[in-house]
Design a protein around this motif. Structure first.
Motif, PDB file in Angstrom:
ATOM      1  N   LEU A 245       5.677   0.015   1.199  1.00 47.18           N
ATOM      2  CA  LEU A 245       5.742   1.144   2.715  1.00 47.18           C
ATOM      3  C   LEU A 245       4.973   1.227   3.674  1.00 47.18           C
ATOM      4  CD1 LEU A 245       9.207   2.135   1.696  1.00 47.18           C
ATOM      5  CD2 LEU A 245       8.901   0.158   2.962  1.00 47.18           C
ATOM      6  N   ALA A 246       4.054   0.573   2.736  1.00 46.77           N
ATOM      7  CA  ALA A 246       2.550   1.398   3.117  1.00 46.77           C
ATOM      8  C   ALA A 246       2.686   2.984   3.682  1.00 46.77           C
ATOM      9  CB  ALA A 246       1.815   0.567   3.886  1.00 46.77           C
ATOM     10  N   ILE A 247       3.252   3.419   3.155  1.00 48.82           N
ATOM     11  CA  ILE A 247       3.351   5.275   3.565  1.00 48.82           C
ATOM     12  C   ILE A 247       2.088   5.784   3.577  1.00 48.82           C
ATOM     13  CG2 ILE A 247       4.574   7.281   2.123  1.00 48.82           C
ATOM     14  CD1 ILE A 247       6.844   5.770   1.744  1.00 48.82           C
ATOM     15  N   GLY A 248       1.824   6.856   3.967  1.00 50.30           N
ATOM     16  CA  GLY A 248       0.607   7.430   4.968  1.00 50.30           C
ATOM     17  C   GLY A 248      -0.055   6.603   4.809  1.00 50.30           C
ATOM     18  N   GLY A 249      -0.456   5.111   5.576  1.00 47.50           N
ATOM     19  CA  GLY A 249      -1.486   3.970   5.533  1.00 47.50           C
ATOM     20  C   GLY A 249      -1.921   3.866   4.806  1.00 47.50           C
ATOM     21  N   ARG A 250      -1.200   3.780   3.204  1.00 46.53           N
ATOM     22  CA  ARG A 250      -1.509   3.111   2.014  1.00 46.53           C
ATOM     23  C   ARG A 250      -1.869   1.239   1.936  1.00 46.53           C
ATOM     24  NH1 ARG A 250       0.732   4.791  -3.197  1.00 46.53           N
ATOM     25  NH2 ARG A 250      -0.221   3.038  -4.177  1.00 46.53           N
ATOM     26  N   THR A 251      -2.465   0.856   1.899  1.00 43.38           N
ATOM     27  CA  THR A 251      -2.917  -0.749   1.468  1.00 43.38           C
ATOM     28  C   THR A 251      -1.810  -1.480   0.161  1.00 43.38           C
ATOM     29  OG1 THR A 251      -4.983  -0.793   2.622  1.00 43.38           O
ATOM     30  CG2 THR A 251      -4.540  -2.993   1.635  1.00 43.38           C
ATOM     31  N   PRO A 252      -1.296  -1.783   0.791  1.00 39.93           N
ATOM     32  CA  PRO A 252      -0.147  -2.388  -0.972  1.00 39.93           C
ATOM     33  C   PRO A 252      -1.121  -2.707  -1.507  1.00 39.93           C
ATOM     34  CG  PRO A 252       0.271  -3.283   1.457  1.00 39.93           C
ATOM     35  CD  PRO A 252      -0.843  -3.084   2.422  1.00 39.93           C
ATOM     36  N   ARG A 253      -0.886  -2.755  -3.023  1.00 39.55           N
ATOM     37  CA  ARG A 253      -1.232  -3.325  -3.882  1.00 39.55           C
ATOM     38  C   ARG A 253      -1.655  -5.309  -4.578  1.00 39.55           C
ATOM     39  NH1 ARG A 253       1.514  -0.939  -8.640  1.00 39.55           N
ATOM     40  NH2 ARG A 253       3.196  -1.087  -7.048  1.00 39.55           N
ATOM     41  N   ALA A 254      -2.877  -5.850  -4.539  1.00 33.53           N
ATOM     42  CA  ALA A 254      -2.650  -6.614  -4.722  1.00 33.53           C
ATOM     43  C   ALA A 254      -2.672  -7.401  -6.466  1.00 33.53           C
ATOM     44  CB  ALA A 254      -4.755  -6.864  -4.539  1.00 33.53           C
ATOM     45  N   GLY A 255      -2.221  -8.359  -6.009  1.00 31.89           N
ATOM     46  CA  GLY A 255      -1.896  -9.003  -7.723  1.00 31.89           C
ATOM     47  C   GLY A 255      -3.020  -8.604  -8.138  1.00 31.89           C
ATOM     48  N   GLN A 256      -2.491  -8.710  -9.984  1.00 29.26           N
ATOM     49  CA  GLN A 256      -3.460  -9.508 -10.687  1.00 29.26           C
ATOM     50  C   GLN A 256      -3.249 -11.312 -11.029  1.00 29.26           C
ATOM     51  OE1 GLN A 256      -5.656  -7.027 -12.344  1.00 29.26           O
ATOM     52  NE2 GLN A 256      -4.867  -6.065 -10.640  1.00 29.26           N
ATOM     53  N   TYR A 257      -4.915 -11.867 -11.298  1.00 34.09           N
ATOM     54  CA  TYR A 257      -4.812 -12.631 -11.590  1.00 34.09           C
ATOM     55  C   TYR A 257      -4.662 -12.934 -12.986  1.00 34.09           C
ATOM     56  CZ  TYR A 257      -7.480 -13.462  -7.376  1.00 34.09           C
ATOM     57  OH  TYR A 257      -7.646 -13.274  -5.975  1.00 34.09           O
ATOM     58  N   THR A 258      -3.108 -13.938 -13.448  1.00 36.71           N
ATOM     59  CA  THR A 258      -2.917 -13.545 -15.222  1.00 36.71           C
ATOM     60  C   THR A 258      -3.173 -15.555 -14.957  1.00 36.71           C
ATOM     61  OG1 THR A 258      -0.766 -13.882 -14.197  1.00 36.71           O
ATOM     62  CG2 THR A 258      -2.809 -12.120 -15.125  1.00 36.71           C
ATOM     63  N   ALA A 259      -3.286 -16.344 -16.516  1.00 38.33           N
ATOM     64  CA  ALA A 259      -2.080 -17.600 -16.991  1.00 38.33           C
ATOM     65  C   ALA A 259      -0.754 -17.144 -17.627  1.00 38.33           C
ATOM     66  CB  ALA A 259      -2.692 -18.006 -18.068  1.00 38.33           C
ATOM     67  N   GLN A 260       0.154 -18.427 -17.373  1.00 43.81           N
ATOM     68  CA  GLN A 260       1.227 -18.035 -17.863  1.00 43.81           C
ATOM     69  C   GLN A 260       1.700 -17.252 -18.883  1.00 43.81           C
ATOM     70  OE1 GLN A 260       3.250 -22.033 -17.272  1.00 43.81           O
ATOM     71  NE2 GLN A 260       5.304 -20.744 -18.558  1.00 43.81           N
ATOM     72  N   PRO A 261       2.205 -16.038 -18.511  1.00 46.19           N
ATOM     73  CA  PRO A 261       2.637 -15.330 -19.056  1.00 46.19           C
ATOM     74  C   PRO A 261       3.531 -15.975 -20.520  1.00 46.19           C
ATOM     75  CG  PRO A 261       3.555 -13.865 -17.191  1.00 46.19           C
ATOM     76  CD  PRO A 261       3.296 -15.341 -17.317  1.00 46.19           C
ATOM     77  N   VAL A 262       3.685 -15.435 -21.825  1.00 40.85           N
ATOM     78  CA  VAL A 262       4.680 -15.930 -22.249  1.00 40.85           C
ATOM     79  C   VAL A 262       5.893 -14.663 -23.551  1.00 40.85           C
ATOM     80  CG1 VAL A 262       4.515 -16.451 -24.972  1.00 40.85           C
ATOM     81  CG2 VAL A 262       2.510 -17.209 -23.870  1.00 40.85           C
ATOM     82  N   GLY A 263       6.877 -15.440 -23.202  1.00 41.93           N
ATOM     83  CA  GLY A 263       7.894 -14.541 -23.115  1.00 41.93           C
ATOM     84  C   GLY A 263       8.658 -13.517 -22.546  1.00 41.93           C
ATOM     85  N   TRP A 264       8.253 -14.473 -21.406  1.00 43.10           N
ATOM     86  CA  TRP A 264       8.938 -14.090 -19.399  1.00 43.10           C
ATOM     87  C   TRP A 264      10.241 -14.790 -19.731  1.00 43.10           C
ATOM     88  CZ3 TRP A 264       5.064 -11.154 -15.286  1.00 43.10           C
ATOM     89  CH2 TRP A 264       4.518 -10.172 -16.045  1.00 43.10           C
ATOM     90  N   THR A 265      10.596 -14.274 -18.743  1.00 42.59           N
ATOM     91  CA  THR A 265      11.680 -14.617 -18.422  1.00 42.59           C
ATOM     92  C   THR A 265      11.857 -15.605 -17.308  1.00 42.59           C
ATOM     93  OG1 THR A 265      12.996 -12.755 -19.070  1.00 42.59           O
ATOM     94  CG2 THR A 265      14.383 -14.682 -18.097  1.00 42.59           C
TER      95      THR A 265
END
Length: 267
Positions: A245-265
């Motif tokens: 929601l960018a409360i307090g003027g925050r910049t939303p977090r960026a994602g992390q670069y990753t290979a395809q995770p194992v065991g996720w749904t």
């Protein structure tokens, strides 16, 4: 996934998205929303797409090119979207992707959502891993679906709402938000292909989403959120609400670069 691509994914899940619902609720004689294991389809039931209810509420699906299964995004005749009957009707997978204004969001017939809290903010999720994942993705994508500033606080947990709401920046409603072609006109429809939900306490669940790389790229992007169970439903935790929601003027977090995770749904 390039930095430009990952930034685009972040925009879909955060307030940086500039384009932005009271959905018609489906009725059911069976109100049971018992636990369902993530990644498993509902128990045997008539496919939802073969019911008269579906034909009455949905039109021609939008077929996407992104590397997410299924590729079809169903389009409710109401541009604001339609909650599905919670009767365990069979879908093409654990969820059905649906256009909600300018976003593609997952819905289930087992774990919610079952209602609208505000104009474009859904509620009524089950206290299961899938329910937590549905809630986290739908609420983190609020800026592409809501229709008014009054609806924005509905993603905040009730215990934090009075304290955090005065700090919310004004939301500028997108000019194309009610255009039924808003999603179809996007060059790339961004959706996560995999998810993972794990409890960190009795009431808080950490939810992660992985977006697949585009053609020619080697890595995708992972986004990390958390939801809290309060008053019989999931809401964003204060930390995640502050972020998206960018409360307090925050910049939303960026994602992390990753290979395809194992065991996720897979959705």
């Amino acid at each position: 996934m390039t930095r430009k691509t990952l930034a685009a994914c972040a925009a879909v899940l955060a307030v940086a998205v500039a384009i932005t619902t009271v959905a018609a609720c489906g009725s059911s004689d069976d109100n049971s929303t018992g636990p369902t294991l993530p990644g498993q389809p509902p128990t045997a039931a008539k496919p939802l797409k073969q019911t008269p209810w579906f034909s009455e509420n949905f039109g021609t699906p939008l077929v996407t090119t992104t590397n997410v299964t299924p590729k079809a995004v169903e389009q409710a005749k109401d541009v604001r979207g339609t909650v599905l009957p919670q009767d365990k009707s069979a879908l093409d997978g654990p969820v059905m992707w649906q256009r909600v204004r300018c976003a593609a969001l997952p819905f289930s017939t087992t774990d919610g959502p079952t209602e609208q809290r505000g104009d474009g903010i859904y509620g009524g999720y089950s206290r299961t891993p899938l329910g937590a994942a549905l809630a986290a993705l739908q609420m983190a994508t609020w800026s592409t679906t809501i229709g008014s500033n009054d609806a924005v606080p509905m993603v905040i947990a009730p215990a934090d709402r009075d304290r955090l709401t005065p700090q919310l920046p004004d939301y500028e409603r997108g000019t194309s938000i009610d255009n039924p072609s808003c999603l179809a006109q996007q060059k790339n429809i961004t959706r996560p292909a995999l998810w993972k939900a794990e409890p960190v306490s009795d009431t808080v669940t950490r939810v992660q989403f992985w977006f697949p790389p585009r053609q020619g790229e080697s890595q995708g992007g992972t986004f990390d959120y958390s939801v809290i169970w309060q008053d019989g439903d999931w809401y964003l935790t204060e930390q995640t609400a502050n972020d998206v929601l960018a409360i307090g003027g925050r910049t939303p977090r960026a994602g992390q670069y990753t290979a395809q995770p194992v065991g996720w749904t897979q959705w």
